[in-house]
Structures are given as C-alpha cells and as structure tokens.
Design a protein around this motif. Structure first.
Motif, PDB file in Angstrom:
ATOM      1  N   ALA A  32       0.832  -1.211   0.000  1.00 48.55           N
ATOM      2  CA  ALA A  32       0.000   0.000   0.000  1.00 48.55           C
ATOM      3  C   ALA A  32       0.860   1.251   0.000  1.00 48.55           C
ATOM      4  O   ALA A  32       0.557   2.227  -0.701  1.00 48.55           O
ATOM      5  CB  ALA A  32      -0.930  -0.013   1.212  1.00 48.55           C
ATOM      6  N   GLU A  69       0.556   3.712  -3.180  1.00 49.45           N
ATOM      7  CA  GLU A  69      -0.324   4.857  -2.940  1.00 49.45           C
ATOM      8  C   GLU A  69       0.015   6.049  -3.827  1.00 49.45           C
ATOM      9  O   GLU A  69      -0.859   6.607  -4.505  1.00 49.45           O
ATOM     10  CB  GLU A  69      -0.258   5.269  -1.464  1.00 49.45           C
ATOM     11  CG  GLU A  69      -1.200   6.404  -1.123  1.00 49.45           C
ATOM     12  CD  GLU A  69      -1.159   6.755   0.356  1.00 49.45           C
ATOM     13  OE1 GLU A  69      -1.980   7.595   0.767  1.00 49.45           O
ATOM     14  OE2 GLU A  69      -0.307   6.212   1.087  1.00 49.45           O
ATOM     15  N   ALA A 127      -0.563   5.260  -7.546  1.00 53.93           N
ATOM     16  CA  ALA A 127      -1.988   5.240  -7.907  1.00 53.93           C
ATOM     17  C   ALA A 127      -2.531   6.652  -8.043  1.00 53.93           C
ATOM     18  O   ALA A 127      -3.274   6.963  -8.992  1.00 53.93           O
ATOM     19  CB  ALA A 127      -2.776   4.460  -6.855  1.00 53.93           C
ATOM     20  N   THR A 141      -9.357  10.497  -5.311  1.00 55.57           N
ATOM     21  CA  THR A 141      -8.686   9.268  -5.712  1.00 55.57           C
ATOM     22  C   THR A 141      -7.833   8.801  -4.531  1.00 55.57           C
ATOM     23  O   THR A 141      -6.852   9.450  -4.176  1.00 55.57           O
ATOM     24  CB  THR A 141      -7.796   9.491  -6.954  1.00 55.57           C
ATOM     25  OG1 THR A 141      -8.606   9.960  -8.034  1.00 55.57           O
ATOM     26  CG2 THR A 141      -7.107   8.198  -7.364  1.00 55.57           C
ATOM     27  N   LEU A 191      -6.096   5.406  -2.191  1.00 54.29           N
ATOM     28  CA  LEU A 191      -5.735   4.004  -1.994  1.00 54.29           C
ATOM     29  C   LEU A 191      -5.504   3.833  -0.500  1.00 54.29           C
ATOM     30  O   LEU A 191      -4.645   4.506   0.080  1.00 54.29           O
ATOM     31  CB  LEU A 191      -4.478   3.631  -2.785  1.00 54.29           C
ATOM     32  CG  LEU A 191      -3.884   2.241  -2.531  1.00 54.29           C
ATOM     33  CD1 LEU A 191      -4.897   1.153  -2.851  1.00 54.29           C
ATOM     34  CD2 LEU A 191      -2.611   2.026  -3.338  1.00 54.29           C
ATOM     35  N   LEU A 201      -7.140  -4.206   0.747  1.00 56.10           N
ATOM     36  CA  LEU A 201      -6.670  -3.023   0.043  1.00 56.10           C
ATOM     37  C   LEU A 201      -7.866  -2.416  -0.684  1.00 56.10           C
ATOM     38  O   LEU A 201      -8.642  -3.145  -1.307  1.00 56.10           O
ATOM     39  CB  LEU A 201      -5.573  -3.427  -0.947  1.00 56.10           C
ATOM     40  CG  LEU A 201      -4.629  -2.357  -1.473  1.00 56.10           C
ATOM     41  CD1 LEU A 201      -3.816  -1.757  -0.335  1.00 56.10           C
ATOM     42  CD2 LEU A 201      -3.695  -2.969  -2.522  1.00 56.10           C
ATOM     43  N   PHE A 227      -9.397   0.791  -3.215  1.00 57.66           N
ATOM     44  CA  PHE A 227      -9.356   1.974  -4.064  1.00 57.66           C
ATOM     45  C   PHE A 227     -10.702   2.691  -3.943  1.00 57.66           C
ATOM     46  O   PHE A 227     -11.759   2.051  -4.025  1.00 57.66           O
ATOM     47  CB  PHE A 227      -9.141   1.597  -5.526  1.00 57.66           C
ATOM     48  CG  PHE A 227      -7.781   1.037  -5.842  1.00 57.66           C
ATOM     49  CD1 PHE A 227      -6.775   1.853  -6.350  1.00 57.66           C
ATOM     50  CD2 PHE A 227      -7.499  -0.309  -5.646  1.00 57.66           C
ATOM     51  CE1 PHE A 227      -5.524   1.340  -6.656  1.00 57.66           C
ATOM     52  CE2 PHE A 227      -6.257  -0.829  -5.946  1.00 57.66           C
ATOM     53  CZ  PHE A 227      -5.258  -0.003  -6.445  1.00 57.66           C
ATOM     54  N   VAL A 283      -8.551   0.680 -12.787  1.00 56.56           N
ATOM     55  CA  VAL A 283      -7.884   0.217 -11.566  1.00 56.56           C
ATOM     56  C   VAL A 283      -7.127  -1.074 -11.846  1.00 56.56           C
ATOM     57  O   VAL A 283      -5.964  -1.242 -11.429  1.00 56.56           O
ATOM     58  CB  VAL A 283      -8.903   0.013 -10.425  1.00 56.56           C
ATOM     59  CG1 VAL A 283      -8.267  -0.729  -9.248  1.00 56.56           C
ATOM     60  CG2 VAL A 283      -9.448   1.355  -9.947  1.00 56.56           C
TER      61      VAL A 283
END
Length: 617
Positions: free
Chosen positions: A429, A433, A436, A450, A452, A463, A465, A481
């Motif tokens: 993560a 992060e 993403a 947006t 994560l 996890l 999104f 995604v």
C-alpha cells in the motif's frame, strides 16, 4: 498592547484579582447603556421584504435599526432575575496538578481486574507526564443492536443523553445564557475536560479525557445520568426531528460515501441499512424509548480502559463505583451477559479467485458524480494465541445422557497474528499509494477524489481503491484500476534493492513515530483492546518483521493476493452511478456476466449465502 513579557499569553492569563475593576464593568452592564455597548444581530426569514439594504458580496438583504427607548423599557420591565447572572464556582476546575509517580513502570496496558460485569485495562502515564487522564467505557449491550429499530432507539438514547448532559451543570440552576452555551459541556470544557457518548457496533461508549483531578466527578455525573435515564417528551421531539433530518440527508452524501456504506452492508454481518432505520424512526415516540432504555441496559458487559495520571487504586475504585451503580443493589439495572450473548461483528468471506460486483444508482438525482470502491480482501488477522510448547485441553460431559458417542477435536496452531503478512500488505500500500494517485488522478484525471487505503474490518484486512468521478462511469474506472495494478506489477518487479530498502525504512520510521499525546496513545491501545486479541507491542513486532522481509517475499505476496488474475485474489467492487452515467448503469445490467464474476442484486441474500470469518474476540 501588551508588554514584552506578556506577548505569549496576551489576555489569556489573569494577573491581579481586582474586584473594584470587575464591579465597575458590571455597573456598565445595564439596559440603558445597551445601545452604546452592544450590537444585536437577528437573522430570520420573517424579515423577507422588510429590509432596505443589500450587502455587495453575497447579495444578502438587511436593515440597520436603532433600539428605541420603548423597546429598552419593555426589556427592563420583563428582565430575567434568576437565570441571567454571573457563573457560580465551576466544580470541574482542577486545583491539584501534581504528577503521580506510578509504582510500577508499566510500559504497556495491563489487565488490572476482571469480573462477570467488566474488564479493566490500565496504563499509567510514563511518557507525557501531564496531569491528565483518559477513560473509555464500552457498554456491550446485545439488546442495543439486534434490529434496525433497536439500533435507532440506541442512537436516540445517546443523542438524548448528550442533550441532558449539556443542560446539566452540577450546578443545575446555572443555565447561564443557555441559548449560547450548553452549560455542562461549557463548564467541563473551560476546565479542560472533554466527554462524548456515542453508539458502537455492540452498544454505546463513554469517553472522557482531560485533567485528572476532577475527571471522576464528570464520570460519576455521566454514569448517574445513564442510570437514571428518563425521556423528556419535549426534548425527545427535538432530538427525533434532528435525527430524522440526519437520516434523510444520507441520500445527499457524496457518492463515494454511499458506496462505502453499501460496501459495509455487504461485508459486515451485524449491520442495518439506513433506509430501514429511516422507515422506523418516524413511528417511534417517547414512550418507545422509555420502554427500550431499561431493556437495553438489562444485560451488559463493560470493557474499560483508564490511562494517564491515575494510580491503579484510583482506576479500580472508579470501575467499582460504575459496577455498584449498574450491577449492585436489590434491583440492579444490569445483569451480566449470558455466554450466548457475547456476539461479535463477523465479516463475509469472499471466494478465492472471484470478483463480486454491486451496482446502484446514486440516491441524489441532481448529483453528477459517480463513485467506485474497489476492494481486495487479503487475509485473516488474529485468533487466540497458544503458548509455544504447550498443550491445551477442554473437556465436557456430553449434553445428551443417552448418547454413547464421545468426540475429539485436535487442532495444531501455526500462528495467531502473522506480522510478516501484515507488513507485506502495508508495504504494498505504501509503495502503490503515490503511484496510484499519480496515474489515476494526475495522468488519467479520473476524479478529484482518488484514494488508496488499507482496510481492517474486524480483523479482516484488505486493500481499497476509492475514486469519485464525473468524467467516467464506475465500470470504466474499475477497468482502469485493474490496468493500474498491471502497470504496478512491472514497477514492483523492476524495483531496485535500494528502492526496496528505502520503502521498508520509510514504513519502519512511520511505525516508530512516537505518540504525540495521551489521547493518541490511548486510541492506539484501545484499538487493540476492542479487537479482542490485543497486541500492545504490535508496532515493535511489525518493525521486527519488516527488517526480516525480503523483496522476493513481497513480490510473492503480491502475485498471490493482488496481481490481476491471481488464483487466490478476492475482489469486491461497489459502483454508484451519478446522473451523468445512467445510460451506462442501465447498459451494464443487461450485459453478460464475466467468468468468475458474481453480480450482487440483493445485498442481504448475498450476505446470507456466504460463509463468515470467525470472530477474533
């Protein structure tokens, strides 16, 4: 304005007590001088069409009028003479700010005592050395959460209780300017005390934090209000109206918030939809709550945590008092829980290699935004830890005296809490992060929101999104995604050893960051307590696991649980469609379902059809 020595304190620190000056100011507080000393602002819809000015910034209509002598005379003839006066002494102001030396240098919380009524966790302040304390009491009441109706009644109970506490001053005659300050909250607040009563997934919770000297007075006040709870019909009507508005406003939440709520409904076994709660709320009256409150409290277990500048004898005494109020006497308010009533929130187990999808039209027809919650369920976190090298045995006589059969269950435990597995997810993560955010928000510009995030539902990790967009529909965002995860796969494979080590060290530094104050420390430990299988040195254990983690182990974890097409991957997508994407919403309903994909049409039918993870408590 102030001499140099007073620059930091300004007017906040009183110096010399001068009753003559105080009296001089009081003498000026007369109706005759009001026109010179005060401005009175009055906002109301009643003034529509009666104003003669408009302010230039927002176009708000207003008027300015002088207070006429006849109005002042009317005020004088009907002036209050009881409820408007100087405050009485504030019983919550501490006078003892001494730091107590803990007899035992306890670095982590300890279980101080346990009875059939409660369990007390305790940690003296060995870090901050401030004259403050933190108290949290969780009322585990099975009758509070067994239906949408009881959950709403519990909500009304906590709202009304806070309302009563706000009126109370300990000093009940002191409703000083009650239209400005809620008395008890105000007096406690200026004395450095805070309190809150709120609903939980197992009942309700009381939290107090602030200077320890008078904190027990506040605790006893709150406990007394709960024990002697009565429903005042006039206040019930006000609180009920506020609650109805709050529930009605749920449909005006942002779509990503709606998606998160649907997500919780799908995964959490003991959860009720807001629409059912809203349906029962208007039908409830003061008598319903009056009947419900004693039933809710009739069976309870109290999980307690006391920390800070309090010695263990004081902590035990506090909980003894709470037990005496609720569980003792000829006609006790509460009885201990039956073993069968110790119920915990359990989480739906998603199938390996499966994708689940729930789609819903947004509740606000004027909202253009759509939203997606894309969740990957990873691992089961905790069970009771058995001692190394130990054998545990539980024996019981069969319940059927005529049955000749005996039975054995023999389990070998491999692990209780796999810290290495935890930190693998956390590290993925951390690395993903920023990537993403850059790809999905900055490059593809899918939506302003947006995110994560890691997710922990009653010990089940995952996890998540979260993306909200007016540009693309949730189905398209879901595809993007997956495309990002494919791209991130390459990033992970190509990561250098130095980059891997840098990310590991960054996560270690985050974990080793010290708590900033007593409240932050207490909230960390309370999270462990309420999980049911506390690991108070979790951060140190996870740091140790991080130091032993290899890059290849991280890649293997990703390939097994998160990689697109992984055979063990478990995915849930919740899609909320705004008014810009209703055509896509209707189209996806008629599309053929992809292999290994389950379209969820009814949340509760789906929830009933799936196995649940065992409770960690």
């Amino acid at each position: 304005r102030y001499p140099e020595k007073d620059w930091l304190v300004g007017s906040s620190l009183p110096s010399d007590f001068n009753p003559t000056t105080i009296q001089k100011i009081l003498n000026e507080l007369s109706p005759e001088s009001v026109r010179y000393m005060f401005e009175i602002f009055w906002e109301s819809k009643k003034f529509e069409g009666l104003t003669d000015k408009v302010e230039p910034w927002y176009g708000t209509a207003y008027s300015i009028e002088k207070v006429s002598p006849s109005t002042i005379q009317a005020w004088m003839s009907s002036a209050p003479n009881e409820n408007l006066h100087l405050p009485a002494p504030n019983v919550f102001i501490p006078t003892d700010l001494s730091i107590k030396n803990a007899q035992e240098k306890i670095k982590l919380p300890v279980s101080l005592r346990k009875s059939s009524y409660s369990k007390l966790w305790y940690k003296p302040d060995t870090v901050f050395f401030t004259p403050k304390a933190y108290v949290k009491i969780n009322f585990d009441c099975p009758h509070a959460i067994n239906s949408p109706e009881t959950e709403v009644l519990t909500d009304l109970f906590t709202r009304l209780l806070m309302d009563y506490l706000n009126e109370y001053v300990g000093l009940s005659s002191l409703l000083i300017l009650s239209f400005v300050f809620h008395a008890s909250a105000y007096y406690a607040r200026v004395a450095g005390l805070r309190y809150h009563v709120r609903c939980t997934d197992s009942g309700f919770q009381v939290t107090l934090v602030g200077y320890n000297h008078k904190l027990r007075i506040l605790l006893e006040t709150i406990v007394d209000k709960i024990a002697k709870f009565e429903v005042k019909p006039d206040r019930f009507s006000v609180i009920k109206e506020m609650a109805i508005k709050d529930y009605q406003n749920w449909k005006f939440q942002q779509p990503y918030e709606q998606a998160k709520d649907y997500f919780s409904l799908i995964l959490e076994d003991q959860s009720w939809p807001w629409m059912e709660q809203l349906e029962v709320l208007p039908c409830l009256n003061a008598e319903d709550l009056a009947k419900f409150a004693p039933i809710m409290l009739s069976r309870a277990f109290l999980e307690c945590y006391i920390a800070g500048n309090i010695v263990h004898e004081e902590a035990v005494s506090m909980i003894h008092h709470v037990e005496d109020v609720f569980f003792k006497g000829s006609n006790p308010i509460c009885q201990p829980l039956f073993p069968s009533q110790i119920l915990r929130n359990r989480v739906v187990k998603l199938g390996k290699g499966m994708n689940y999808c729930y789609s819903k039209e947004g509740l606000n027809p004027s909202d253009e935004n759509s939203a997606l919650v894309h969740y990957i369920q990873i691992l089961r976190n905790r069970v009771v830890k058995l001692g190394k090298g130990m054998n545990y045995c539980y024996s019981k006589e069969g319940l059927n005296p005529s049955d000749e059969n005996s039975a054995l269950v023999h389990n070998i435990q491999v692990h209780r809490d796999d810290f290495k597995l935890n930190v693998k997810l956390q590290l993925v993560a951390l690395i993903a992060e920023q990537a993403a955010f850059h790809q999905l928000r900055s490059v593809e510009q899918l939506g302003y929101i947006t995110l994560l995030r890691l997710r922990n539902d009653s010990g089940i990790h995952g996890l998540q999104f979260i993306i909200q967009s007016t540009v693309k529909d949730p189905g398209h965002i879901d595809i993007r995604v997956e495309a990002f995860l494919k791209m991130f796969e390459s990033k992970l494979y190509e990561m250098t050893k130095d980059d891997f080590k840098s990310n590991v060290n960054a996560l270690i530094n985050m974990k080793l960051e010290k708590h900033k104050n007593l409240s932050e420390e207490s909230q960390f430990y309370w999270t462990e307590i309420i999980s049911g299988a506390p690991k108070f040195d979790r951060r140190e254990a996870e740091v140790d696991a991080l130091k032993k983690l290899t890059q290849q182990e991280l890649i293997y974890f990703f390939d097994e649980n998160i990689k697109v097409g992984a055979t063990r991957k478990k995915t849930l997508s919740v899609r909320v469609y705004g008014n810009q994407h209703l055509a896509e919403y209707n189209l996806q309903k008629s599309e053929a379902v992809q292999p290994n994909t389950v379209q969820i049409d009814d949340i509760f039918s789906f929830r009933r059809s799936r196995p649940l993870y065992a409770s960690v408590r």
